[in-house]
Scaffold this active site. Structure first.
Site, PDB file in Angstrom:
ATOM      1  N   ASP A 153      60.091  23.918  49.402  1.00  0.00           N
ATOM      2  CA  ASP A 153      61.446  23.404  49.183  1.00  0.00           C
ATOM      3  C   ASP A 153      61.723  23.300  47.682  1.00  0.00           C
ATOM      4  O   ASP A 153      61.209  24.102  46.906  1.00  0.00           O
ATOM      5  CB  ASP A 153      61.585  22.043  49.883  1.00  0.00           C
ATOM      6  CG  ASP A 153      62.992  21.791  50.411  1.00  0.00           C
ATOM      7  OD1 ASP A 153      63.908  21.714  49.586  1.00  0.00           O
ATOM      8  OD2 ASP A 153      63.172  21.670  51.640  1.00  0.00           O
ATOM      9  N   HIS A 222      66.732  17.819  47.625  1.00  0.00           N
ATOM     10  CA  HIS A 222      66.582  18.355  48.970  1.00  0.00           C
ATOM     11  C   HIS A 222      65.135  18.251  49.454  1.00  0.00           C
ATOM     12  O   HIS A 222      64.854  17.791  50.574  1.00  0.00           O
ATOM     13  CB  HIS A 222      67.053  19.810  48.975  1.00  0.00           C
ATOM     14  CG  HIS A 222      67.174  20.443  50.320  1.00  0.00           C
ATOM     15  ND1 HIS A 222      66.114  21.059  50.942  1.00  0.00           N
ATOM     16  CD2 HIS A 222      68.235  20.584  51.163  1.00  0.00           C
ATOM     17  CE1 HIS A 222      66.520  21.558  52.117  1.00  0.00           C
ATOM     18  NE2 HIS A 222      67.800  21.272  52.271  1.00  0.00           N
ATOM     19  N   SER A 534      68.432  21.503  57.871  1.00  0.00           N
ATOM     20  CA  SER A 534      67.394  21.171  56.896  1.00  0.00           C
ATOM     21  C   SER A 534      66.759  19.826  57.205  1.00  0.00           C
ATOM     22  O   SER A 534      65.576  19.605  56.931  1.00  0.00           O
ATOM     23  CB  SER A 534      67.982  21.123  55.480  1.00  0.00           C
ATOM     24  OG  SER A 534      68.187  22.402  54.963  1.00  0.00           O
TER      25      SER A 534
END
Length: 746
Positions: A153, A222, A534
Site C-alpha cells: 500500500d 491509505h 480498499s
C-alpha cells in the site's frame, strides 16, 4: 503494448495489473547509459532456475547483456530483479530492445510498466468479533497471534496507537524480512508489531519524490488505514468528534505487520507502478508473510499473486469502486480472494428542521467544535444542481443552499464541485439531495459549513416548502451515531464493483463482501472515516489471519472456501441482503459472491473445496498476441474445484465435477439442497455424501440443463450441503445462450 515469445507453458503466462500508482523510471541507481526515450518494461521468466537469489539476479544480468552488449549497461538498466518467488525483472528499455528481449527463448513475456491508483470501530463487532466479550474464534485463534500480514500500500504511520507493540512476544524466528531505513524512518520505527518495512522508488518521477517520504512512512494515509483495519492493536475511546465512538482495532489485533510501500502521493492522488508491486510480492514471498492484503487494482493475470499462492500465501484484493454498473470488477484471477464492500449496522442521522417545524432526516458526518455556537435557522434557497450556471444570479450569501442532483454520476466529484460553488458564494450551509450514496466521509470536507446528504424524495419536499414560503428558513443539526438492528444491515455498497468478470466469466466474482462503508481507522496520529473496497479487503485479511492461526494446516483454497461457503445472504432481520443500486435490489452473487463474510462460521465450515495451486495450469493458458497475455482458458474454468459455479454460455446440459474435503467431525453425512436458477434445471449425483475415517474426500457431479432456448441473461441459484451442524453453500450463476457471440446492447 506487450511482447510475447511464441510458445510458453502456463505458469509463466500470468501478468499483473495493480490499481495504485506508478511512474516512469529513473530508478535508484545511476542510469546515464540508458537512452532518454527508454521506458520501464517487465520481463517474466517463469519459475526460478536457482535457489540462490544472487544467481537468479546474475542470470538476469546475463540476459540483458545480450541486449545491451555490455554487463555494465545491463546492470544500470535494471530497476527490480524478481528473484525469490519467481524469476523476472523490470528494466529500462527502448521498444526495439524490448522486442529483442521478448524473442529470447528463456523469456516468456515482456510488458510495459503501467500506472494504477489506490482503491476503514463498529465493523468487527458487527461481524460477531466483539473484543469486550470475545467470540470463540477470537479466543481460539489467540487474536491472530504471530500471523504475519503483508500490506502492499502507501506505507504506514508507525507512531499511531494502533501499532503499539506493548505486550508482544519476540518476533517469530521464521521472519526473514528487513527494516529498511529512510527519510523519517529509523530502526526504532520497526517493532514487534511492525516487524518489517520496505519501500520501492524505481519508476518515480523527480517531482513526486519531493512530495513523499523516501521511506515506508505513509504520506497519504491509505496504507495506515488498511493496516490498522486488518491488524491494529486495541485502542479505547476512538471517535471523530464524538461520531462513531468506540474501540478501534483490527480483526487480528495480535497479528504482525509487514509493510511494503509501493504507492506514492501525486498531485491528484496516490499512484504506483506494476513493477514495484511485483517487487513487493517477490520480497514478501522471501520474507515469510502469511497473507498479502492489496487495496489496489491489479492486472488480471497476476503472476506475482499466483506464485505467492503457490508458496502458501493467501492473497486478498479489493474488487474496485466502479459500481453499481456490471462487469467493472478488478482483480478477478481465480487464485485470489476478490472482495466487495458492504455497509454495517451504523448510521449518522442528521436532522434538517424547516421553518414550519417539519423535521427531515438525512445523513452526514457534520459535527460542531466545543466553542462553536448552537445551530440556528438560516435563510434557505434552491440552488438547482449547484453548478456554476445554476447558481449564476442567485444570492446565496449567508444562506443554506439546497442542491438536487437527479442524474447519476461520480458522487464525490459532483458533491465536491457543489461544495466549492456554494462556498465561493458565501453560503452558510448545504443540503445535497441525490440518489443513495455511501460516501459520507466527503461531508467532512465542507470547508467549515454544515452539510448533509438527503434522499431525492426528501429534497423535493424541501422544494415544495421553499415554494410555499416568502422567507423559507432551515437549520441543520450536528449528526448523531446509532447502531444495531434499527439500521438494516448488511447491504452491498453503491460504489462496490459488480460482476461478472469480463476477463474470466467462467469464474464467479466477487468472492465475498465485507465492511467497507464509513470505516473508522487510523491515519497518522488520529482516526478518520473512509469508504471503499480498499477498506473491505483488510477486513477479509484480518479474518484470514484468525483462521490461519486456528487452522495452520489449511491451504489458501481451503481458507477461501470456508469464507465463501459460510457467508451470510440474510440481514440481521432474516431478510435477503440488499444491494444499493438504481434502484435498490436484492443482492445476487455478482454483488457479493457467496454473501457477507461470517468469521465465526468460517472457523468451522464442515466441508471445504480445496485446490492444488498447480491445478490452475490445467485451466489457464496464454494466447500469444502482441497486446494480450493469458486471456483464454484451455479448459472452462468452471471445471476448477472452486466454491462457486459460473456458466456464461449454457446451450446444452453440462456436467461439472466438484470435490469436498471433510474438516469437521470424522463421521458425517451431508445431504444436498438445490436452488436452480430460473430457466435451468440442476441435479446432483450423488445427492448424499458420507464421510468417515477412510473417506475424507468425496466427489460429486452437478448436471446443469437449460429449460429454454433463448438468448437470455444471468440467473442465479445455489447448491448447499447440510447436516445438523453445518450448512455449506456455493453460489451458481448461469446464462442461457443460443448465439456464439452475445452482445446485450439493444
Amino acid at each position: 503494448m506487450a511482447f510475447h515469445s511464441p510458445s510458453r507453458h502456463f505458469s509463466a503466462c500470468l501478468l499483473v495489473c495493480l490499481n495504485l500508482m506508478i511512474i516512469r523510471a529513473d530508478g535508484s541507481r545511476k542510469m546515464s547509459s540508458v537512452p532518454l526515450y527508454a521506458k520501464l518494461y517487465i520481463a517474466y521468466l517463469g519459475e526460478k532456475k536457482h535457489d540462490d537469489p544472487t544467481l537468479v539476479t546474475a542470470s538476469h544480468h546475463e540476459i540483458l547483456s545480450t541486449i545491451f552488449g555490455s554487463k555494465e549497461e545491463a546492470m544500470a538498466s535494471i530497476a527490480y530483479s524478481y528473484k525469490h518467488g519467481y524469476s523476472g525483472f523490470a528494466a529500462m528499455l527502448t521498444e526495439d530492445q524490448a522486442q529483442n528481449l521478448a524473442e529470447l527463448p528463456e523469456v516468456i513475456s515482456v510488458t510495459p510498466n503501467q500506472q494504477h491508483e489506490l482503491m476503514t470501530t463498529r465493523s468487527w463487532d458487527f461481524l460477531g468479533l466483539n473484543y469486550q466479550q470475545p467470540s470463540d474464534l477470537l479466543q481460539r485463534s489467540n487474536y491472530g497471534e504471530d500471523v504475519i500480514i503483508g500490506i502492499i500500500d502507501t506505507g504506514i504511520w508507525p507512531e499511531s496507537r494502533s501499532f503499539s507493540d506493548h505486550g508482544y512476544k519476540a518476533i517469530p524466528p521464521r521472519w526473514k524480512g528487513v527494516c529498511q531505513l529512510g527519510q523519517a524512518w529509523g530502526a526504532n520505527n520497526c517493532s514487534k508489531k511492525i516487524i518489517g518495512a520496505r519501500y520501492y522508488t524505481a519508476g518515480l518521477e523527480k517531482s513526486t519524490l519531493k512530495n513523499n517520504y523516501m521511506s515506508a512512512r505513509d504520506k497519504n494515509g491509505h496504507g495506515t488505514h488498511t493496516a490498522s483495519t486488518a491488524a491494529g492493536a486495541v485502542v479505547e475511546g476512538v471517535s471523530v468528534h464524538g461520531l462513531g465512538a468506540g474501540v478501534a482495532r483490527g480483526g487480528a489485533p495480535q497479528a504482525r505487520l509487514a509493510v511494503y510501500k509501493v504507492a506514492w502521493e501525486g498531485e491528484s492522488g496516490a499512484y504506483l507502478a506494476t513493477a514495484a508491486v511485483l517487487a513487493a510480492m517477490d520480497d514478501a514471498i522471501h520474507d515469510g508473510v502469511d497473507i498479502l492484503s492489496l487495496s489496489l487494482v491489479d492486472i488480471e493475470d497476476s503472476f506475482g499473486a499466483l506464485h505467492a499462492v503457490q508458496k502458501g500465501i493467501t492473497v486478498v484484493y479489493a474488487g474496485g469502486n466502479a459500481g453499481p454498473r456490471p462487469q467493472v470488477l478488478f482483480n478477478t484471477a481465480p487464485w485470489v480472494i476478490t472482495v466487495a464492500a458492504s455497509k454495517i449496522d451504523r448510521s449518522f442521522p442528521t436532522t434538517v428542521t424547516l421553518g414550519n417545524k417539519q423535521k427531515l432526516v438525512g445523513q452526514s458526518l457534520y459535527y460542531k467544535f466545543k466553542n462553536e455556537s448552537n445551530s440556528r435557522f438560516q435563510p434557505l434557497v434552491n440552488g438547482g444542481n449547484c453548478s456554476r450556471e445554476a447558481l449564476n444570479g442567485t444570492s446565496i450569501m449567508g444562506k443554506v443552499v439546497l442542491c438536487i442532483e437527479v442524474t447519476f454520476g461520480p458522487t464525490i466529484k459532483i458533491f465536491q464541485d457543489a461544495v466549492a460553488n456554494v462556498h465561493s458564494g458565501g453560503a452558510s450551509g448545504l443540503i445535497f439531495a441525490l440518489y443513495t450514496t455511501d460516501v459520507l466521509f466527503s461531508t467532512e470536507e465542507c470547508q467549515g459549513i454544515p452539510c448533509v446528504f438527503i434522499d431525492i424524495g426528501v429534497g423535493f419536499q424541501i422544494i415544495t416548502y421553499i415554494g410555499s414560503q416568502r422567507l423559507p428558513i432551515a437549520n441543520i443539526d450536528p449528526a448523531s451515531s446509532i447502531t444495531g438492528k434499527r439500521v438494516p444491515a448488511p447491504k452491498v455498497a453503491m460504489f462496490s464493483s459488480r460482476g461478472p468478470s469480463f476477463k474470466y466469466p467462467t469464474v464467479l466474482k466477487p468472492d465475498i463482501a465485507a465492511p467497507g462503508v464509513n470505516i473508522l481507522a487510523a491515519k497518522e496520529d488520529a482516526y478518520v472515516f473512509s469508504s471503499g473496497t480498499s477498506m473491505a479487503a483488510p477486513h477479509v485479511a484480518g479474518v484470514v489471519a484468525l483462521l490461519k492461526s486456528l487452522h495452520p494446516q489449511w491451504s489458501h483454497a481451503a481458507l477461501k472456501s470456508a469464507i465463501i461457503t459460510t457467508a451470510s445472504t440474510k440481514d440481521d432481520h432474516g431478510m435477503p441482503i440488499l444491494a444499493e443500486a438504481l434502484p435498490r435490489k436484492i443482492a445476487d452473487p455478482f454483488d457479493y459472491g457467496g454473501g457477507n463474510i461470517n468469521p465465526n462460521g468460517a472457523a468451522d465450515p464442515g466441508l471445504v473445496y480445496d485446490i492444488n495451486p498447480r491445478d490452475y495450469s490445467k485451466f489457464f493458458g496464454c494466447k500469444i498476441k502482441k497486446y494480450e497475455i493469458c486471456n483464454i482458458t484451455i479448459l472452462p474454468a468452471y471445471h476448477l474445484n472452486l466454491p462457486s459455479i459460473s456458466i456464461p454460455e449454457l446451450r446444452h446440459a453440462i456436467k461439472v465435477q466438484r470435490a469436498v474435503t471433510n474438516v469437521g467431525k470424522v463421521d458425517a453425512v451431508y445431504r444436498s439442497v438445490i436452488q436452480s436458477p430460473l430457466g435451468v434445471k440442476i441435479r446432483v449425483q450423488p445427492a448424499t455424501l458420507v464421510f468417515n475415517a477412510t473417506k475424507k474426500v468425496n466427489t460429486f457431479k452437478v448436471i446443469i440443463t437449460p429449460l429454454w432456448k433463448v438468448q437470455g441473461d444471468y440467473t442465479f441459484g445455489s447448491l448447499t450441503w447440510y447436516n445438523e451442524q453445518h450448512t455449506v453453500r456455493i453460489p451458481i450463476a448461469v446464462r442461457i445462450t443460443i448465439q456464439d457471440f452475445y452482445a446485450d446492447v439493444a
